[in-house]
Structure formats: structure tokens, C-alpha cells
Design an enzyme around this catalytic site. Sequence first.
Site: not given
Ligand SMILES: *Cc1c(COP(=O)(O)O)cnc(C)c1O
Length: 358
Positions: A35, A130, A255, A303
Amino acid sequence: MKPFPRAEISSSALKHNLARLRQLAPDSRVMAVVKANGYGHGLLNVAQCVADADGFGLARLEEALELRAGKVKAKLLLLEGFFRQEDLPLLIEHDIETVVHHESQLQMLESCTLSRPVTVWLKLDSGMHRLGVTPERFHELYQRLLACPNVAKPIHLMTHFACSDEPDNDFTARQIKVFNDLTRDLPGQRTLANSAGALYWPESQGDWIRTGIALYGVSPVCGDLGSNHGLIPAMELVSQLIAVRDHSAGEPVGYGAAWTAPKDTKLGVVAIGYGDGYPRNAPEGTPVLINGRRVPIVGRVSMDMLTVDLGLDATDKVGDSALLWGRDLPVEEVAQHIGTIAYELVTKLTPRVAVCLA
Ligand SMILES: *Cc1c(COP(=O)(O)O)cnc(C)c1O
């Protein structure tokens, strides 16, 4: 000419890390979590480098569709499930599996007609609070999924950890127990572990580990390093010096004139800034690696640039490369200076940073 700043992604490190995770979890399959643009490493880059992962985990349908458009044939799982009923035919068409974590998703499944059943992972809330169905309602929702003709059988089972990155916190052991107690007699595959679960809680490895950060060679645990687990960082964030200046004691830089040199020195200007995703709040002293030395950031990150104190005797030149993080300067270490986690640093790079596969 290589562009800069650039994130060089090591295909051999990714492959190595996948192999290492298989060693660490010998009885589990590995779902590579890609992701957020493969945690900033490039979604398709990563999926192609570790094409032999047993599956890929995504957060959004769009990410899964991008993988299918890129001819990725592997199993794909939406870790947060689908968001709208219109998504369901796309899951069928592109052979994408989904988590179900909420009754609203079940209602959408119950009130449509699909050409084929969809593969579902029912997510239990074992304590993170969650996403996921509560232990009290787990069996009721499980039975409704069983009765739903749009749902393939068996139903697979999942949960997610809140504190697995704290190896001394027994919260994880309690979550494992809640999950095991509720799912013990059910068919279907099980997945509990993220990277920290896979590395620190082997009893949670289950049928599938869902590893994101560890695949990229980075430890999920504060104060730890991926290399302690035989992992290799897959990203090198590289830029270069675009100016080297003599700088007198008592003079400020940047800055807000926020830092003043205590003694005569040379300053280097590195072409990277918050417009590239390097955090503006990186404090004085955050290390940058130049010609093999860690030199401290001084003054505010702007930046497009940041300044480092090279020291009076420095021989560094314009055009020399500067490593913001990578094998010789772990992103975990940089994250600690900045007061964040490595996850945030790697995922926040902006499109101005060229992501190059090496
Ligand atoms: C993002 C995610 C993972 C991966 O987590 P890591 O700590 O990067 O290994 C695993 N399970 C779910 C449900 C996630 O959202």
C-alpha cells in the site's frame, strides 16, 4: 545523468528481504504489503521485484487495480476491504480478495447479486479498536457471511495488532489469545502478524504474515534496526551538494536565522527539502551522510534545500552526493532524530523525487 534527489530502490535487497522473511516465518506464506505506493518504493517496482511473494496487501481498490493493470497475477487482498457496493463487481472482475471488518460491508454483500462469490477475510477486533468486529458479535457475523451466497467458503480470518512493536508489552499476547479462542474451531486461513508480529511474536505468524516495513528492510521497533534481523534497507534517498560555503562564527544560516555558527566552519547546501518530502521539522543535528561522514543539519529545512555543517577542514565539493537515508545511514536513526517513525519518512516522499529501480 542521474536525477536528484532520487530514491534508489534495490531490487536485490527486496528479494533478499522476502527470502529472509520466509526463513523467519517458515510455516507461513508471505503477503507483501505494498500500500501507499509500496511504502514510497514504487508500487509496481516492488510488486515486480518480489513477484514470487504469495500475495500482496493493499489499502485501496485503486492500488489493487493498478497492480492488475501492471499484469500482476498474484493474490491481492484489500486490507480495509471495499468501501462501496459498486466496488464489488470490480473485485470479482479482477479477482481481488477483501477484508470484511464492519457490518455495513456485510449488508452490501447481502443486498447485491454477484456473478461469482468473493473471497472474504473476516477481521476480528481483538483489542486495537480501530477496525474489526467485536468478539461479542464475531460468531453472528461469521454465520451471516456463511449464509451469504456472494461470499466464497471457507471464510478466512484476520486480526491486527496495536502494540506488537513493543516487544515487552503483553497486550499482543492477549490479542493473540482473543483471536485464537474465537477462531479455534473454524476452517479458513488465519493471519494476525504485521512485520513486528512476524519478527517479535513468532506464535502469531499463522498461515500468512502481512509484512510491509520489514520487506523494505526496516525495523518496525523503536531503537531497533532492520539489519539486526538480517534485513537490508531497500531505499537509498540520495541528493547532492549544490554549494559549499565558508561560514564565519556568529553568522546565522537560513530562514529565521534560526542557527548561528559557534565557530568558523564550512556549510554545505544539499538539494532536498520539504517539497521533496524531507520533513521541515528535522531538528539541528539530524545526520546526513556525505563522503562517508555523518554531518549535522543546521538551520531550518527549506522547501528545496537544507544546510549541513561540514566542518572547517572539509574537502567536500559541489556535486558530491549526500545520503539522507539508506544502508549506511538507517532511516530508523533519522526518524528518531525527527521524532517520527521510518514508515512516515519513506511514504511521504513527493513526486518530485525520482524513484529509480537499481
Ligand atoms: C499496513 C498493514 C500491515 C503492514 O504493517 P507493517 O507494520 O508495515 O508490516 C499489515 N496489516 C494491515 C492490516 C495493515 O494495514
